[in-house]
Design an enzyme around this catalytic site. Structure first.
Site, mmCIF file in Angstrom:
data_model
loop_
_atom_site.group_PDB
_atom_site.id
_atom_site.type_symbol
_atom_site.label_atom_id
_atom_site.label_comp_id
_atom_site.label_asym_id
_atom_site.label_seq_id
_atom_site.Cartn_x
_atom_site.Cartn_y
_atom_site.Cartn_z
ATOM 1 N N GLY A 8 0.821 -1.216 0.000
ATOM 2 C CA GLY A 8 0.000 0.000 0.000
ATOM 3 C C GLY A 8 0.849 1.258 0.000
ATOM 4 O O GLY A 8 0.478 2.268 0.603
ATOM 5 N N GLY A 11 -0.577 4.888 -0.909
ATOM 6 C CA GLY A 11 -1.516 5.602 -0.038
ATOM 7 C C GLY A 11 -0.810 6.664 0.799
ATOM 8 O O GLY A 11 0.419 6.806 0.755
ATOM 9 N N ASP A 13 -0.224 6.925 4.103
ATOM 10 C CA ASP A 13 0.759 6.452 5.084
ATOM 11 C C ASP A 13 1.960 5.824 4.394
ATOM 12 O O ASP A 13 3.103 5.994 4.837
ATOM 13 C CB ASP A 13 0.126 5.426 6.032
ATOM 14 N N ALA A 82 -5.011 -2.090 2.318
ATOM 15 C CA ALA A 82 -6.311 -2.458 2.901
ATOM 16 C C ALA A 82 -7.437 -1.866 2.076
ATOM 17 O O ALA A 82 -7.221 -0.942 1.285
ATOM 18 C CB ALA A 82 -6.421 -1.928 4.335
ATOM 19 N N SER A 84 -9.804 0.439 2.995
ATOM 20 C CA SER A 84 -9.778 1.264 4.201
ATOM 21 C C SER A 84 -10.974 2.198 4.372
ATOM 22 O O SER A 84 -10.997 3.009 5.295
ATOM 23 C CB SER A 84 -8.483 2.072 4.256
ATOM 24 N N THR A 125 -6.326 -0.388 13.912
ATOM 25 C CA THR A 125 -7.042 0.896 13.847
ATOM 26 C C THR A 125 -7.940 1.138 15.048
ATOM 27 O O THR A 125 -8.482 0.191 15.637
ATOM 28 C CB THR A 125 -7.908 0.944 12.575
ATOM 29 N N GLU A 127 -10.828 2.075 14.861
ATOM 30 C CA GLU A 127 -12.195 1.613 14.552
ATOM 31 C C GLU A 127 -12.520 0.323 15.308
ATOM 32 O O GLU A 127 -13.686 -0.011 15.502
ATOM 33 C CB GLU A 127 -12.345 1.379 13.055
ATOM 34 N N TYR A 149 -15.539 -3.284 8.184
ATOM 35 C CA TYR A 149 -14.136 -2.865 8.177
ATOM 36 C C TYR A 149 -13.510 -3.135 9.549
ATOM 37 O O TYR A 149 -12.432 -3.730 9.652
ATOM 38 C CB TYR A 149 -14.053 -1.363 7.854
ATOM 39 N N LYS A 153 -10.504 -5.734 10.747
ATOM 40 C CA LYS A 153 -9.267 -5.263 11.382
ATOM 41 C C LYS A 153 -9.047 -5.938 12.746
ATOM 42 O O LYS A 153 -7.906 -6.164 13.150
ATOM 43 C CB LYS A 153 -9.298 -3.739 11.514
HETATM 44 O O1 G4F Z 1 -12.975 10.348 7.535
HETATM 45 P P1 G4F Z 1 -13.809 9.156 7.774
HETATM 46 O O2 G4F Z 1 -14.367 8.487 6.572
HETATM 47 O O3 G4F Z 1 -12.923 8.190 8.642
HETATM 48 P P2 G4F Z 1 -13.248 6.954 9.593
HETATM 49 O O4 G4F Z 1 -14.514 6.299 9.253
HETATM 50 O O5 G4F Z 1 -13.110 7.442 11.008
HETATM 51 O O6 G4F Z 1 -12.075 5.951 9.244
HETATM 52 C C1 G4F Z 1 -10.742 6.368 8.950
HETATM 53 O O7 G4F Z 1 -9.951 6.364 10.111
HETATM 54 C C2 G4F Z 1 -9.799 5.081 10.716
HETATM 55 C C3 G4F Z 1 -8.931 5.229 11.946
HETATM 56 O O8 G4F Z 1 -7.620 5.553 11.613
HETATM 57 C C4 G4F Z 1 -9.214 4.095 9.727
HETATM 58 F F1 G4F Z 1 -9.127 2.875 10.283
HETATM 59 C C5 G4F Z 1 -10.064 4.024 8.485
HETATM 60 O O9 G4F Z 1 -9.435 3.195 7.516
HETATM 61 C C6 G4F Z 1 -10.189 5.419 7.902
HETATM 62 O O10 G4F Z 1 -8.923 5.865 7.495
HETATM 63 O O11 G4F Z 1 -15.054 9.516 8.712
HETATM 64 C C7 G4F Z 1 -14.895 10.181 9.946
HETATM 65 C C8 G4F Z 1 -16.245 10.545 10.487
HETATM 66 C C9 G4F Z 1 -17.248 9.392 10.500
HETATM 67 O O12 G4F Z 1 -17.937 9.396 11.723
HETATM 68 C C10 G4F Z 1 -18.210 9.717 9.371
HETATM 69 O O13 G4F Z 1 -19.548 9.225 9.555
HETATM 70 O O14 G4F Z 1 -16.824 11.535 9.628
HETATM 71 C C11 G4F Z 1 -18.186 11.228 9.426
HETATM 72 N N1 G4F Z 1 -18.636 11.851 8.188
HETATM 73 C C12 G4F Z 1 -19.627 12.791 8.111
HETATM 74 N N2 G4F Z 1 -19.845 13.125 6.844
HETATM 75 C C13 G4F Z 1 -18.217 11.585 6.943
HETATM 76 C C14 G4F Z 1 -18.966 12.394 6.088
HETATM 77 N N3 G4F Z 1 -17.252 10.756 6.480
HETATM 78 C C15 G4F Z 1 -17.021 10.729 5.143
HETATM 79 N N4 G4F Z 1 -16.028 9.926 4.661
HETATM 80 N N5 G4F Z 1 -17.763 11.494 4.263
HETATM 81 C C16 G4F Z 1 -18.747 12.344 4.687
HETATM 82 O O15 G4F Z 1 -19.392 13.019 3.894
#
Ligand code: G4F
Length: 343
Positions: A8, A11, A13, A82, A84, A125, A127, A149, A153
């Site tokens: 990966g 990406g 990281d 992953a 991710s 993670t 998560e 996911y 993990k």
């Molecule tokens: O930025 P997110 O998509 O990240 P999430 O789900 O926390 O996961 C990321 O971080 C994890 C921990 O390092 C990793 F394991 C995983 O692979 C990934 O990198 O969402 C963050 C938060 C969530 O609660 C989501 O519901 O933002 C909220 N959110 C609100 N509106 C949104 C949106 N997320 C996304 N992607 N897009 C939206 O429009």
């Protein structure tokens, strides 16, 4: 010269870790999936594309993994490949399990066959804690995965721990809380925010559309976290470590900080899916809620306790979330202003 293999590597990281390891004197091999065009924009931005060697590996194929280990004989493997996207995992749970968990078994078995002295970093993670919202989570906190996911993990994390105990492999799980940067994928919420706000600051009038803006995350700067990955691999004994800042803010607050960095002052009106935000200086609508971005099961709050990493690795995050939001917003503004594509 030590050799590191990064799965990966294209990406966020992978790119920061590759640069760090190159600076530490490593030969860096990166795996990528077979595709008509490999997107190396992050390696290009860091100026290291010519300094890494790319190998085509499909993590679903055991033979591919075995071959790449036999060919390059790495001292260290960083498994960052992953599926991710948490949201996507609800649509593709089986692929997510294959790519994130069964692939780790393939890697662990290949290490046992090729050379049990190879060290493995597994990207775990925050998560995995998912539903544990009442406390700050450390290495011994209970897992409560809330998405396919997160389930995948947890399985990979457990497999890695089991191979450490059963086969005495040097394997570390780095339990990283959310870590962001200008190299973050544009689908993750922080970068989605900064690319859209930058667009709005340059005159576009389409508001940013988000899902749950009350979700709270412990956001740190990705480059700090990639240094932490390497520190784990330089210890005498393998162990698991949480990397986090210890502070969580809401998506809403991240929007506010990024907007301030672009000279926008936001005021929020309405509730739930009717909530909007406008810029008090211009009156323009900046944000709307779009229930399409809600998840079937949401992780409301994640806060990490990185005291073990602080004590044993002398690791600490250097950049605050407010600085991070500003850095990302300015970078996207400058990219767009210079006509660069948002990748
Ligand atoms: O930025 P997110 O998509 O990240 P999430 O789900 O926390 O996961 C990321 O971080 C994890 C921990 O390092 C990793 F394991 C995983 O692979 C990934 O990198 O969402 C963050 C938060 C969530 O609660 C989501 O519901 O933002 C909220 N959110 C609100 N509106 C949104 C949106 N997320 C996304 N992607 N897009 C939206 O429009």
């Amino acid at each position: 010269m030590k050799t590191a293999l990064i799965t990966g590597i294209t990406g966020q990281d992978g790119a920061y870790l590759a640069r760090h390891l190159i600076n530490e004197g490593y030969r860096v091999i990166g795996t990528k999936r077979r595709s008509a065009s490999t997107n190396t924009w992050r390696l290009d931005e860091l100026g290291i594309t010519e300094r890494v060697e790319l190998a085509t590996v499909e993590m679903l194929e055991f033979g591919n993994i075995l071959s790449v280990l036999q060919e390059f004989r790495p001292d260290e493997i960083y498994n960052l490949a992953a599926q991710s996207f948490v949201g996507v995992s609800f649509e593709q749970p089986i692929f997510t399990m294959e790519a994130n968990a069964v692939a780790v078994y393939r890697l662990l078995e290949a290490i046992r066959i090729v050379d049990p002295e190879i060290r493995l970093y597994q990207a775990s993670t925050s998560e995995m804690y998912g539903g544990i919202t009442t406390e700050s989570c450390g290495e011994t906190s209970r897992f409560y995965p809330k998405s396919p996911y997160a389930v995948s993990k947890v399985a990979a994390h457990m497999a890695t721990t089991n191979y450490r105990e059963a086969h005495q492999l040097f394997c570390c799980n780095g339990i990283l809380f959310n870590h962001e940067s200008p190299l973050r994928g544009a689908e993750f919420v922080t970068r989605k925010i900064t690319t859209n706000l930058a667009r709005l600051a340059l005159g576009d009038d389409r508001p940013l559309r988000l899902g749950n803006i009350d979700a709270r995350r412990d956001w740190g700067y990705a480059e700090d976290y990639c240094h932490g990955m390497h520190l784990m691999m330089t210890r005498d004994n393998p162990a698991d470590y949480v990397l986090a800042t210890g502070t969580a803010i809401s998506v809403r607050d991240f929007v506010i900080h990024a907007a301030e960095a672009l000279d926008m002052q936001l005021e929020f009106d309405g509730e739930g899916s009717e909530e909007t935000a406008h810029d008090t200086r211009t009156g323009r609508c900046i944000l709307r809620i779009d229930p399409e971005h809600y998840r079937p099961a949401e992780v409301n709050t994640l806060i990490g306790d990185a005291s073990k990493a602080r004590q044993e690795l002398d690791w600490a995050p250097k950049i605050s979330v407010v600085e991070l939001a500003g850095m990302m917003a300015h970078k996207d503004y400058n990219r767009l202003k210079s006509g660069a594509a948002i990748l």
